[in-house]
Design a protein around this motif. Structure first.
Motif, PDB file in Angstrom:
ATOM      1  N   UNK A  70      40.011  11.578   9.453  1.00  0.00           N
ATOM      2  CA  UNK A  70      38.611  11.770   9.837  1.00  0.00           C
ATOM      3  C   UNK A  70      37.896  12.670   8.840  1.00  0.00           C
ATOM      4  N   UNK A 121      31.492   0.656  15.640  1.00  0.00           N
ATOM      5  CA  UNK A 121      32.772   1.339  15.563  1.00  0.00           C
ATOM      6  C   UNK A 121      33.691   0.908  16.689  1.00  0.00           C
ATOM      7  N   UNK A 136      27.144   6.196   4.531  1.00  0.00           N
ATOM      8  CA  UNK A 136      26.991   4.990   5.327  1.00  0.00           C
ATOM      9  C   UNK A 136      27.020   5.404   6.791  1.00  0.00           C
ATOM     10  N   UNK A 142      27.725   4.325  10.629  1.00  0.00           N
ATOM     11  CA  UNK A 142      28.340   3.297  11.459  1.00  0.00           C
ATOM     12  C   UNK A 142      28.006   3.624  12.904  1.00  0.00           C
ATOM     13  N   UNK A 144      30.170   8.421  11.501  1.00  0.00           N
ATOM     14  CA  UNK A 144      30.754   7.473  12.451  1.00  0.00           C
ATOM     15  C   UNK A 144      31.184   8.263  13.673  1.00  0.00           C
ATOM     16  N   UNK A 145      31.483   7.591  14.783  1.00  0.00           N
ATOM     17  CA  UNK A 145      31.920   8.336  15.972  1.00  0.00           C
ATOM     18  C   UNK A 145      33.273   8.984  15.745  1.00  0.00           C
ATOM     19  N   UNK A 148      32.469   9.983   3.316  1.00  0.00           N
ATOM     20  CA  UNK A 148      31.866   8.715   2.932  1.00  0.00           C
ATOM     21  C   UNK A 148      30.960   8.119   4.004  1.00  0.00           C
ATOM     22  N   UNK A 149      31.180   8.502   5.266  1.00  0.00           N
ATOM     23  CA  UNK A 149      30.427   7.821   6.322  1.00  0.00           C
ATOM     24  C   UNK A 149      30.173   8.732   7.510  1.00  0.00           C
ATOM     25  N   UNK A 173      38.577  13.013   5.718  1.00  0.00           N
ATOM     26  CA  UNK A 173      38.376  12.256   4.492  1.00  0.00           C
ATOM     27  C   UNK A 173      37.203  11.296   4.645  1.00  0.00           C
ATOM     28  N   UNK A 174      37.165  10.632   5.786  1.00  0.00           N
ATOM     29  CA  UNK A 174      36.115   9.638   6.008  1.00  0.00           C
ATOM     30  C   UNK A 174      34.752  10.296   6.135  1.00  0.00           C
TER      31      UNK A 174
END
Lengths: 446, 243
Positions: free
Chosen positions: B218, B30, B23, B25, B227-228, B224-225, B220-221
């Motif tokens: 961060x 964000x 995904x 973002x 993002x900044x 999945x995505x 971990x995320x």
């Protein structure tokens, strides 16, 4: 001393547009802070709000085959079973709550009846209420007669011991590791991966399937045989240990604390801190070497310190008079009407939320009154709010620094930005997991 | 027929890309989320106070209490005592340190044989460093040898330390690390932690753990995505997601 600020953001001098910026962002900031003070954070509230199962669901059970006691906490299989589609299944009245680390419940086998075909597990909402949990998709069950774990099909996997009359068996979900876990008589039997298909709301489920089987259920109204708190602590510890292994750049905490003190103008603390750091062994290196950019947050340190002290002590007149001397562009005394009008026009444009304009105007107006305590915005000067006002004045002064590039730098210290990022990442990750698991709450850590 | 397989393969590739695609973002989205987060000033103050107190910055903690109104979570008076012990070890005055620890709380050393051994070991190292060879040997024999008998690890440590005596030029030998200041710091840290624990206080400040948690969250995320991210903790700047 009339500064005409009734323009629409297109200013003819840098100072005006700077003020636009200040007031807009300050207004927003005030808004957030006041909302914060008046209510608990949403994540806190939702963690209290999620309802947990308390009893068995008598409406949606395979009524023909079992009987649920009046207290809705035990079941009995009434008939003689003939085949695999006359299981007496019953779910809890609510699905397992998800916004936490673990969920757990237990059953006590009062009577294993003719064949001990008892099961404990989790099923989804549309489960066929005549089949053992685990025999259909989107369900799992630990069966007492064979000790196998069934996960969405008729054939089970070897899992643990069988269980019978007198045993207490527990079933739980670990949202952090995305696993189911089961216990017998207070001892962990094992864990299995919670497959992706088993997303969505899961109901604690129990089943009985032979004559005279009787099972009691415990949703937490009594003490569990299994030490859930200990298990939870162990799981947290496991994660904590993984995290502790991560390495940080040297002296980063020291540097962040220092920038925090600089940012908010805690000058005396900073001086003591620096003095002590010089004599630590080994000496802590000056922050600049570690990439901290202090030029801008060291701006007007002494003045900000003094103003904070005055405001905290309630000496508003003295604070305003000093502000007038040092930063006349911020204080608009005598131009109250203009200030209020300006606030109303400019800020209302920014906020499309009715009802909050008042607070915003109040804050801008505070500095415009000759005698703020006596004004209608005097409430901002109550002791609890003083820190809020002090922080705002601090931000306003920082914004007058010609080197300031972004408003955000005036409002938030580096530490705050890091904490926000941490919270946002945890929330996003939880969201990606179907909203399961705990949110990050600074208060909990403290 | 081959066209059929080409299409099948393409579909499989697309499906795989969709399954593993993250995904995205945007920065704007964000930043909106960041703004929605509520961090209370009191909580940040508590975090800073906790750092000052655990690391032993007494005067700074006192000033911070006055300037911010934050109450420390431990009695400030106990910090000075603890810091005196830590400093004594850091400067090599181990006997003094031991005396101070016992004044503070005699149970600490009683219930902490490993700590006591490390302090005695440090004493031995200081004697050797100062060239007091005879005294060192006597000390090792009387105080440390009995400890060594009780515990295999202690014995090994003891032997390592005593073998310093075998070298002419102690500063250049392979066991030089024992003479390094880092050894003193290690021991000092150990005693600091033991005192904090005895006062029912956590021995580490919370701030570093939170920073590590940020790095972990961060990472971990990232799975999945997009993002900044904040890659530089010291200036907390957001870096746009790489799409």
């Amino acid at each position: 001393m009339n500064s005409s600020n009734t323009n629409n953001g297109q200013s003819n001098n840098g100072k005006s547009s700077r003020l636009d910026g200040i007031n807009r962002d300050l207004g927003l900031y005030f808004l957030e802070l006041s909302r914060l003070r008046s209510s608990a954070a949403p994540t806190e509230m939702e963690e209290d709000e999620e309802e947990a199962p308390k009893e068995l669901n008598t409406i949606n059970s395979s009524g023909g085959f079992l009987v649920v006691a009046p207290d809705k906490l035990s079941v009995k299989y009434t008939t003689v079973n003939l085949h695999g589609h006359d299981v007496g299944v019953v779910q809890a009245n609510k699905p397992a709550p998800v916004k936490r680390l673990l969920y757990y419940f237990e059953i006590y086998v009062k009577d294993a009846g003719a064949k001990g075909q008892i099961a404990i597990g989790f099923t989804n909402e549309g489960f066929k209420m005549r089949r053992q949990p685990g025999w259909e998709v989107n369900s799992c069950g630990y069966h007492g007669d064979d000790g196998l774990l069934y996960r969405g099909q008729g054939k089970g996997d070897a899992f643990g011991p069988t269980y019978t009359t007198g045993d207490t068996v527990g079933g739980g979900i670990n949202y952090a590791s995305q696993e189911f876990f089961f216990t017998k008589n207070g001892v962990l039997v094992g864990t299995v991966c919670k497959e992706k298909e088993m997303k969505g709301r899961l109901f604690p489920t129990i089943a009985v399937h032979s004559q005279n089987e009787e099972v009691h259920v415990n949703f937490g109204q009594k003490k569990f045989a299994f030490d859930l708190k200990e298990y939870e602590a162990q799981e947290r510890l496991k994660r904590q240990m993984t995290i502790e292994k991560i390495s940080l750049p040297p002296n980063i905490s020291y540097g962040l604390v220092r920038s925090y003190l600089l940012h908010y103008g805690y000058e005396d603390t900073l001086n003591s801190f620096d003095l002590a750091s010089k004599s630590t062994i080994p000496p802590v290196y000056i922050a600049q070497e570690n990439g901290f950019d202090e030029q801008d947050i060291g701006y007007a340190l002494n003045q900000r310190k003094i103003l904070r002290q005055l405001i905290r002590n309630g000496e508003i007149d003295a604070a305003i008079s000093k502000l007038r001397d040092w930063y006349p562009q911020i204080v608009q005394v005598g131009a109250l009407e203009e200030a209020v009008k300006y606030g109303r026009i400019e800020l209302a444009k920014f906020f499309r939320l009715a009802g909050f304009d008042d607070l915003v105007q109040d804050c801008v107006a505070l500095l415009a009154y000759e005698h703020p305590q006596e004004s209608c915005v005097g409430y901002l000067l109550e002791e609890s709010q003083r820190d809020l006002v002090a922080d705002t004045v601090n931000a306003m002064i920082l914004s007058t620094n010609p080197n300031t590039q972004d408003m955000e730098g005036c409002l938030q210290s580096y530490l705050e930005r890091l904490l926000r990022q941490l919270t946002a990442c945890c929330l996003e990750r939880r969201s990606a997991n179907g909203e399961q698991g705990e949110a990050f709450l600074l208060r909990r850590v403290l | 027929m081959s066209l059929f397989w080409i299409v099948i393969r393409r579909l499989a590739e697309i499906e795989e890309r969709m399954a593993t695609s993250k995904k995205v973002i945007t920065r704007e989205e964000w930043e909106k989320r960041l703004n929605d987060v509520k961090i209370r000033k009191e909580d940040m103050n508590k975090l800073v106070m906790n750092f000052l107190v655990t690391e032993g910055y007494v005067e700074a903690a006192e000033k911070f209490r006055m300037e911010s109104g934050t109450e420390p979570d431990i009695d400030l008076a106990t910090i000075s005592d603890r810091m005196a012990v830590k400093k004594a070890v850091q400067c090599g005055n181990v006997e003094d340190a031991i005396e101070k620890v016992n004044d503070l709380n005699p149970e600490i050393l009683d219930t902490n044989p490993q700590l006591f051994f490390h302090l005695q070991q440090q004493r031995l190292i200081e004697l050797i460093r100062n060239g007091k060879i005879e005294e060192a040997l006597e000390f090792a024999q009387e105080e440390l040898a009995p400890r060594g008998e009780e515990n295999q690890t202690f014995l090994e440590e003891l032997e390592r330390t005593v073998s310093l005596l075998a070298f002419e030029d102690v500063s250049n030998c392979p066991l030089g690390e024992l003479l390094d200041i880092s050894q003193r710091l290690k021991t000092a840290s150990e005693v600091n932690a033991a005192i904090l624990t005895s006062q029912s206080h956590e021995k580490d400040p919370k701030l570093p753990s939170l920073l590590k948690m940020l790095i972990w969250a961060q990472n971990q995320l990232d799975e999945k995505a997009a993002y900044p991210r904040i890659n530089n903790l010291s200036n907390a700047t957001l870096e746009d997601p790489t799409v």
